[in-house]
Design a protein around this motif. Structure first.
Motif, mmCIF file in Angstrom:
data_model
loop_
_atom_site.group_PDB
_atom_site.id
_atom_site.type_symbol
_atom_site.label_atom_id
_atom_site.label_comp_id
_atom_site.label_asym_id
_atom_site.label_seq_id
_atom_site.Cartn_x
_atom_site.Cartn_y
_atom_site.Cartn_z
ATOM 1 N N GLY A 81 -9.646 61.334 1.370
ATOM 2 C CA GLY A 81 -10.274 61.504 0.078
ATOM 3 C C GLY A 81 -9.384 62.189 -0.935
ATOM 4 O O GLY A 81 -9.715 62.224 -2.126
ATOM 5 N N ASP A 82 -8.252 62.737 -0.492
ATOM 6 C CA ASP A 82 -7.314 63.362 -1.439
ATOM 7 C C ASP A 82 -6.406 62.335 -2.111
ATOM 8 O O ASP A 82 -5.466 62.702 -2.810
ATOM 9 C CB ASP A 82 -6.492 64.453 -0.755
ATOM 10 C CG ASP A 82 -5.554 63.937 0.334
ATOM 11 O OD1 ASP A 82 -5.362 62.706 0.439
ATOM 12 O OD2 ASP A 82 -5.022 64.760 1.103
ATOM 13 N N THR A 83 -6.670 61.047 -1.895
ATOM 14 C CA THR A 83 -5.985 59.885 -2.484
ATOM 15 C C THR A 83 -4.642 59.574 -1.836
ATOM 16 O O THR A 83 -3.924 58.697 -2.316
ATOM 17 C CB THR A 83 -5.795 59.997 -4.016
ATOM 18 O OG1 THR A 83 -4.749 60.937 -4.312
ATOM 19 C CG2 THR A 83 -7.082 60.414 -4.714
ATOM 20 N N THR A 84 -4.268 60.254 -0.760
ATOM 21 C CA THR A 84 -2.966 60.031 -0.139
ATOM 22 C C THR A 84 -3.082 59.381 1.234
ATOM 23 O O THR A 84 -4.134 59.383 1.872
ATOM 24 C CB THR A 84 -2.177 61.341 0.031
ATOM 25 O OG1 THR A 84 -2.798 62.148 1.043
ATOM 26 C CG2 THR A 84 -2.089 62.118 -1.269
ATOM 27 N N ILE A 85 -1.941 58.850 1.678
ATOM 28 C CA ILE A 85 -1.739 58.367 3.038
ATOM 29 C C ILE A 85 -0.601 59.181 3.628
ATOM 30 O O ILE A 85 0.442 59.353 2.980
ATOM 31 C CB ILE A 85 -1.384 56.870 3.055
ATOM 32 C CG1 ILE A 85 -2.514 56.051 2.424
ATOM 33 C CG2 ILE A 85 -1.070 56.390 4.466
ATOM 34 C CD1 ILE A 85 -2.083 54.685 1.974
ATOM 35 N N ARG A 86 -0.788 59.699 4.815
ATOM 36 C CA ARG A 86 0.251 60.520 5.440
ATOM 37 C C ARG A 86 0.740 59.859 6.724
ATOM 38 O O ARG A 86 -0.060 59.331 7.503
ATOM 39 C CB ARG A 86 -0.264 61.938 5.726
ATOM 40 C CG ARG A 86 -0.503 62.714 4.443
ATOM 41 C CD ARG A 86 -1.113 64.080 4.670
ATOM 42 N NE ARG A 86 -1.285 64.760 3.379
ATOM 43 C CZ ARG A 86 -0.596 65.818 2.992
ATOM 44 N NH1 ARG A 86 0.301 66.365 3.794
ATOM 45 N NH2 ARG A 86 -0.798 66.360 1.800
ATOM 46 N N ILE A 87 2.062 59.898 6.924
ATOM 47 C CA ILE A 87 2.703 59.292 8.087
ATOM 48 C C ILE A 87 3.215 60.416 8.981
ATOM 49 O O ILE A 87 3.967 61.280 8.529
ATOM 50 C CB ILE A 87 3.869 58.367 7.686
ATOM 51 C CG1 ILE A 87 3.435 57.386 6.578
ATOM 52 C CG2 ILE A 87 4.402 57.625 8.906
ATOM 53 C CD1 ILE A 87 2.330 56.446 6.967
ATOM 54 N N TRP A 88 2.838 60.388 10.264
ATOM 55 C CA TRP A 88 3.156 61.444 11.225
ATOM 56 C C TRP A 88 3.991 60.873 12.369
ATOM 57 O O TRP A 88 3.817 59.717 12.760
ATOM 58 C CB TRP A 88 1.881 62.045 11.798
ATOM 59 C CG TRP A 88 0.821 62.400 10.798
ATOM 60 C CD1 TRP A 88 -0.122 61.561 10.260
ATOM 61 C CD2 TRP A 88 0.587 63.685 10.200
ATOM 62 N NE1 TRP A 88 -0.921 62.240 9.380
ATOM 63 C CE2 TRP A 88 -0.531 63.543 9.323
ATOM 64 C CE3 TRP A 88 1.192 64.938 10.334
ATOM 65 C CZ2 TRP A 88 -1.032 64.607 8.583
ATOM 66 C CZ3 TRP A 88 0.688 66.003 9.602
ATOM 67 C CH2 TRP A 88 -0.412 65.831 8.736
ATOM 68 N N HIS A 103 -2.799 55.746 -5.085
ATOM 69 C CA HIS A 103 -4.227 55.549 -5.310
ATOM 70 C C HIS A 103 -4.753 56.658 -6.220
ATOM 71 O O HIS A 103 -4.315 57.811 -6.149
ATOM 72 C CB HIS A 103 -4.989 55.569 -3.986
ATOM 73 C CG HIS A 103 -4.923 54.291 -3.224
ATOM 74 N ND1 HIS A 103 -5.555 53.133 -3.648
ATOM 75 C CD2 HIS A 103 -4.308 53.982 -2.045
ATOM 76 C CE1 HIS A 103 -5.331 52.174 -2.771
ATOM 77 N NE2 HIS A 103 -4.577 52.657 -1.797
ATOM 78 N N THR A 104 -5.714 56.307 -7.048
ATOM 79 C CA THR A 104 -6.336 57.295 -7.925
ATOM 80 C C THR A 104 -7.747 57.641 -7.480
ATOM 81 O O THR A 104 -8.439 58.411 -8.137
ATOM 82 C CB THR A 104 -6.379 56.779 -9.377
ATOM 83 O OG1 THR A 104 -7.117 55.547 -9.415
ATOM 84 C CG2 THR A 104 -4.973 56.553 -9.906
ATOM 85 N N GLY A 105 -8.168 57.062 -6.367
ATOM 86 C CA GLY A 105 -9.458 57.389 -5.770
ATOM 87 C C GLY A 105 -9.306 57.547 -4.271
ATOM 88 O O GLY A 105 -8.227 57.308 -3.707
#
Length: 196
Positions: A81-88, A103-105
């Protein structure tokens, strides 16, 4: 009896659990759960589901988590919901490799797929009405942004066509329509299918 027997009840997340996946790291199976409490928990099912790691960093609820391959290496991708995608990187103590922004949503879902020898991520957001295609090995902007005329209401999926030579990106809508793209990196040849 054919009924399943309850083996464990795991506690730790403080809000809804949105998804649970299994994946392998060096031939060891691990589980990852993501939650609206903004965390991802990594568990070891071979050791009574011992908690191995708690991944933090998202500032909004974690809506989904997936595992995918980059060459011989497994990666995790989470959307939020923070508009990001994180790669681990599970092989490096779950180090955060990339944070994909654009993304803005709220990012509602992500999937991974192959384009030739390259892995791609597709993400979509109900709020900003876009599907975005990413190279998960880089911090770059999205390769492609597909702007939708209506709010999607179902997850994006990848369909394997009969000739098995390409991927098809599909997005479903609450009016019964499903939109298909012949190639995940182009918006050409878009077609519609409507439920009766």
């Amino acid at each position: 009896s054919d009924d399943y027997k309850l083996l464990y009840t795991l506690k730790g997340h403080t809000y809804w659990v949105r998804n649970i996946i299994s994946f392998q790291v060096d031939d060891n199976v691990q589980l990852a759960s993501c939650s609206r409490d903004r965390t991802i928990r990594i568990l070891d099912p071979s050791d009574d589901y011992k908690l191995l790691h708690t991944l933090r960093g998202h500032t909004g609820e974690v809506d989904n988590i997936i595992a995918f391959q980059v060459g011989d290496n497994v990666r995790l991708a989470s959307c939020s919901g923070d508009t990001t995608i994180r790669i681990w990187d599970p092989s490096d103590d779950y180090k955060l490799l990339h944070t994909l922004r654009g993304h803005t949503g709220e990012v509602d879902n992500i999937i991974a797929f192959q384009v030739g020898d390259n892995v791609r991520l597709a993400s979509f957001s109900i709020l900003d009405k876009t599907v975005r295609i990413w190279d998960p090995t880089k911090n770059d902007d999205a390769i492609l942004i597909i702007t939708l005329r209506e709010n999607p209401r179902t997850f994006i999926i990848i369909l394997a066509p009969e000739n098995n030579k390409r991927n098809v990106l599909a997005v479903g809508f609450n009016n019964g329509e499903v939109l298909f793209w012949e190639s995940p990196e182009t918006t050409e040849n878009c077609s519609r299918s409507q439920n009766n």
